[in-house]
Write a protein that holds these residues in place. Structure first.
Motif, PDB file in Angstrom:
ATOM      1  N   VAL A 180       0.839  -1.204   0.000  1.00 29.46           N
ATOM      2  CA  VAL A 180       0.000   0.000   0.000  1.00 29.46           C
ATOM      3  C   VAL A 180       0.874   1.256   0.000  1.00 29.46           C
ATOM      4  CG1 VAL A 180      -1.649   1.356   1.355  1.00 29.46           C
ATOM      5  CG2 VAL A 180      -1.994  -1.100   1.077  1.00 29.46           C
ATOM      6  N   THR A 181       1.985   1.210   0.728  1.00 30.07           N
ATOM      7  CA  THR A 181       2.913   2.348   0.734  1.00 30.07           C
ATOM      8  C   THR A 181       3.507   2.568  -0.651  1.00 30.07           C
ATOM      9  OG1 THR A 181       3.478   1.965   3.062  1.00 30.07           O
ATOM     10  CG2 THR A 181       5.013   3.285   1.770  1.00 30.07           C
ATOM     11  N   VAL A 182       3.873   1.475  -1.323  1.00 33.94           N
ATOM     12  CA  VAL A 182       4.412   1.580  -2.687  1.00 33.94           C
ATOM     13  C   VAL A 182       3.370   2.200  -3.617  1.00 33.94           C
ATOM     14  CG1 VAL A 182       5.181   0.252  -4.699  1.00 33.94           C
ATOM     15  CG2 VAL A 182       6.037  -0.331  -2.429  1.00 33.94           C
ATOM     16  N   VAL A 183       2.124   1.728  -3.519  1.00 36.37           N
ATOM     17  CA  VAL A 183       1.048   2.261  -4.360  1.00 36.37           C
ATOM     18  C   VAL A 183       0.828   3.742  -4.075  1.00 36.37           C
ATOM     19  CG1 VAL A 183      -1.432   2.146  -4.840  1.00 36.37           C
ATOM     20  CG2 VAL A 183      -0.111   0.043  -4.627  1.00 36.37           C
ATOM     21  N   SER A 184       0.823   4.109  -2.793  1.00 34.88           N
ATOM     22  CA  SER A 184       0.625   5.511  -2.411  1.00 34.88           C
ATOM     23  C   SER A 184       1.720   6.404  -2.989  1.00 34.88           C
ATOM     24  CB  SER A 184       0.594   5.630  -0.886  1.00 34.88           C
ATOM     25  OG  SER A 184       0.461   6.976  -0.483  1.00 34.88           O
ATOM     26  N   ASP A 185       2.972   5.954  -2.884  1.00 32.93           N
ATOM     27  CA  ASP A 185       4.089   6.744  -3.411  1.00 32.93           C
ATOM     28  C   ASP A 185       3.997   6.895  -4.928  1.00 32.93           C
ATOM     29  OD1 ASP A 185       5.058   6.989  -0.860  1.00 32.93           O
ATOM     30  OD2 ASP A 185       6.561   5.404  -1.054  1.00 32.93           O
ATOM     31  N   LEU A 186       3.617   5.809  -5.607  1.00 31.41           N
ATOM     32  CA  LEU A 186       3.508   5.868  -7.066  1.00 31.41           C
ATOM     33  C   LEU A 186       2.362   6.782  -7.499  1.00 31.41           C
ATOM     34  CD1 LEU A 186       4.150   2.137  -8.083  1.00 31.41           C
ATOM     35  CD2 LEU A 186       5.664   4.094  -8.426  1.00 31.41           C
ATOM     36  N   LEU A 187       1.236   6.720  -6.805  1.00 30.87           N
ATOM     37  CA  LEU A 187       0.111   7.595  -7.139  1.00 30.87           C
ATOM     38  C   LEU A 187       0.498   9.061  -6.971  1.00 30.87           C
ATOM     39  CD1 LEU A 187      -2.926   5.709  -5.523  1.00 30.87           C
ATOM     40  CD2 LEU A 187      -2.427   5.967  -7.958  1.00 30.87           C
ATOM     41  N   CYS A 188       1.213   9.355  -5.895  1.00 35.41           N
ATOM     42  CA  CYS A 188       1.668  10.728  -5.658  1.00 35.41           C
ATOM     43  C   CYS A 188       2.595  11.184  -6.777  1.00 35.41           C
ATOM     44  CB  CYS A 188       2.369  10.811  -4.304  1.00 35.41           C
ATOM     45  SG  CYS A 188       2.854  12.486  -3.823  1.00 35.41           S
ATOM     46  N   SER A 189       3.503  10.301  -7.190  1.00 40.18           N
ATOM     47  CA  SER A 189       4.436  10.629  -8.262  1.00 40.18           C
ATOM     48  C   SER A 189       3.708  10.847  -9.587  1.00 40.18           C
ATOM     49  CB  SER A 189       5.462   9.499  -8.408  1.00 40.18           C
ATOM     50  OG  SER A 189       6.312   9.723  -9.516  1.00 40.18           O
ATOM     51  N   ILE A 190       2.716  10.002  -9.873  1.00 39.03           N
ATOM     52  CA  ILE A 190       1.962  10.120 -11.127  1.00 39.03           C
ATOM     53  C   ILE A 190       1.155  11.411 -11.145  1.00 39.03           C
ATOM     54  CG2 ILE A 190       0.128   9.087 -12.522  1.00 39.03           C
ATOM     55  CD1 ILE A 190       1.065   6.348 -11.358  1.00 39.03           C
ATOM     56  N   ARG A 191       0.513  11.739 -10.026  1.00 41.31           N
ATOM     57  CA  ARG A 191      -0.248  12.994  -9.964  1.00 41.31           C
ATOM     58  C   ARG A 191       0.658  14.197 -10.174  1.00 41.31           C
ATOM     59  NH1 ARG A 191      -3.343  10.437  -5.528  1.00 41.31           N
ATOM     60  NH2 ARG A 191      -1.782  11.277  -4.100  1.00 41.31           N
ATOM     61  N   SER A 192       1.829  14.156  -9.551  1.00 43.61           N
ATOM     62  CA  SER A 192       2.779  15.257  -9.710  1.00 43.61           C
ATOM     63  C   SER A 192       3.208  15.394 -11.168  1.00 43.61           C
ATOM     64  CB  SER A 192       4.000  15.020  -8.818  1.00 43.61           C
ATOM     65  OG  SER A 192       4.953  16.045  -8.981  1.00 43.61           O
ATOM     66  N   ASN A 193       3.439  14.254 -11.821  1.00 43.86           N
ATOM     67  CA  ASN A 193       3.836  14.267 -13.228  1.00 43.86           C
ATOM     68  C   ASN A 193       2.711  14.801 -14.114  1.00 43.86           C
ATOM     69  OD1 ASN A 193       5.648  13.458 -15.488  1.00 43.86           O
ATOM     70  ND2 ASN A 193       3.998  12.015 -15.920  1.00 43.86           N
ATOM     71  N   MET A 194       1.474  14.398 -13.806  1.00 43.67           N
ATOM     72  CA  MET A 194       0.332  14.884 -14.577  1.00 43.67           C
ATOM     73  C   MET A 194       0.195  16.398 -14.452  1.00 43.67           C
ATOM     74  SD  MET A 194      -2.507  11.912 -13.732  1.00 43.67           S
ATOM     75  CE  MET A 194      -3.862  12.849 -14.475  1.00 43.67           C
TER      76      MET A 194
END
Length: 449
Positions: free
Chosen positions: A168-182
């Motif tokens: 879940v931590t990995v997913v949370s970090d990736l979602l944050c990174s993807i949103r930032s990139n978007m």
């Protein structure tokens, strides 16, 4: 076969459970009569025959015979069953330990994270996504568990509490990174005046098949971003002139208008009256959130107001850091945590007199790191409008989904008028959208009434 897990001698007595029920003198039995009273115990002759068989089997299967001999020496069927159970438990424990170690190694591998990031990107680019931060992490985590094959995640991962937490931590970090990139790419698309079609290609990056529904949703996101950047007065990357256009007027809170009008040297209220006449209608929705302008003429950026839409803040020459929150851009910091910070709201929706950007001495709700929270509230507001339009359609010709889609299409049309790019809308070829992408777009939904 390992050595016997149970230390036992058939004829031994520990003075308690192993004592015979009857008392008195026991007569020594002959070999032929031993064990006749207890068929579960092995007699010496049976033990010898079993060991002979064990030796034969050990030779045929190339395993040490001593382990089989020790197993036979337990002396009784029940003891042998317990021995088997202990061995099975040890094997199962070892197997689980090995599997968990492999999964932990998988979670740390670059290939796994790269593949997972592609699938999560498809989730956040879904044109039907319910929200971007509000309840997004738990719902996407549950969706991954239910569709683990799409994300190439072993189902055994969810059987371990510790590994589930790491995942879940990995997913949370990736979602944050993807949103930032978007967000970064949407900002760049505004600065470069890219069409929404080219922006969609840049965001998809080959992860998904893009169609008109994606263009509509991304046009909505870009509109939200322009309103948000104007609201927080962040003009380090883009000047106020580059962000503003008359098509945004209906979505700008009156306090924000009053703040930016003098900086732009225009009277926004007068421009609105010229555009829409005396019947100015914000669809009954608090200012500051994206709303539709149905039955109104589409307006190009240069139709009224500011003619110069310079790209960079340096060319503006206006002090745009005053007013609003003025917070530092937090694109690369952990931002937009799950749910809106409702400390100032206290669980209530924004008052119509409150822009949410700290105008008129009101608390700041939408700081620089709360763009995606602003998007979620705006998206919910659009759903509210679509439901109201569907409810007021007495003929029943316009359902909620149709009304919602029409609103999104209008955002796309407005965006295309302001960011035409090469003015050539690519022809959508008939493509076979991967089944996994279709599953994400059609079923990753929550809180839908």
């Amino acid at each position: 076969m390992p050595h016997s897990a149970v230390s036992h001698s058939p004829g031994s007595s520990d003075g308690s459970l192993e004592e015979p029920v009857s008392a008195g003198v026991h007569r020594q039995r002959t070999d032929s009569g031993a064990g006749l009273g207890d068929p579960t115990m092995l007699t010496p002759s049976r033990t010898k025959r079993l060991k002979m068989y064990a030796r034969k089997v050990a030779e045929e299967n190339d395993v040490p015979e001593q382990g089989l001999f020790d197993f036979v020496d337990t002396g009784g069927i029940y003891y042998m069953l317990i021995d088997l159970k202990v061995c099975m438990m040890k094997i199962d424990s070892t197997r689980k330990t090995t599997i968990l170690a492999d999964i932990k190694e998988l979670l740390n591998s670059k290939d796994f994270k790269s593949g997972l990031q592609n699938r999560l990107t498809a989730c956040l680019l879904s044109p039907n996504l319910t929200a971007y931060v509000t309840d997004t992490l738990p719902n996407i985590s549950s969706f991954i568990k239910e569709n683990n094959s799409i994300f190439k995640v072993p189902l055994s991962l969810f059987e371990d509490v510790q590994l589930s937490g790491i995942f879940v931590t990995v997913v949370s970090d990736l979602l944050c990174s993807i949103r930032s990139n978007m967000k970064s790419k949407l900002l760049a698309s505004i600065r470069k005046r890219m069409s929404i079609m080219d922006t969609a290609k840049s965001l998809a990056h080959g992860c998904i098949e893009v169609d008109a529904a994606h263009w509509n949703r991304l046009a909505f996101l870009r509109r939200c971003l322009r309103i948000f950047m104007i609201g927080i007065s962040d003009h380090k990357m883009l000047s106020l002139k580059a962000l503003y256009s008359p098509s945004l007027i209906s979505s700008l809170h009156s306090a924000v208008r009053a703040r930016i009008g003098p900086k732009l040297g225009i009277d926004i209220d007068s421009i609105e009256r010229e555009m829409y006449g005396d019947e100015v209608d914000h669809d009954g929705v608090p200012d500051g959130l994206p709303v539709t302008n149905e039955d109104r003429e589409m307006h190009n950026t240069g139709a009224a107001g500011v003619a110069d839409n310079g790209d960079s803040a340096e060319t503006d020459g206006i002090d745009e850091n005053s007013g609003g929150s003025g917070d530092v851009d937090q694109d690369y910091d952990p931002e937009d945590n799950e749910g809106v910070d409702t400390t100032a709201l206290n669980g209530r929706p924004l008052h119509p007199d409150d822009s949410g950007f700290g105008d008129n001495g009101k608390p700041i709700i939408f700081s620089a790191g709360k763009f995606w929270n602003f998007v979620d509230i705006s998206l919910e507001n659009v759903r509210k409008i679509a439901k109201e339009e569907a409810a007021t359609d007495q003929g029943g010709r316009t359902g909620y989904e149709t009304a919602f889609r029409q609103i999104q299409v209008e955002y796309f049309q407005q965006d295309l008028a302001e960011f035409p790019g090469n003015m050539v809308i690519p022809k959508l070829l008939a493509t076979n959208t991967p089944q996994w992408q279709t599953t994400i777009q059609n079923t990753l939904l929550w809180n839908e009434d």
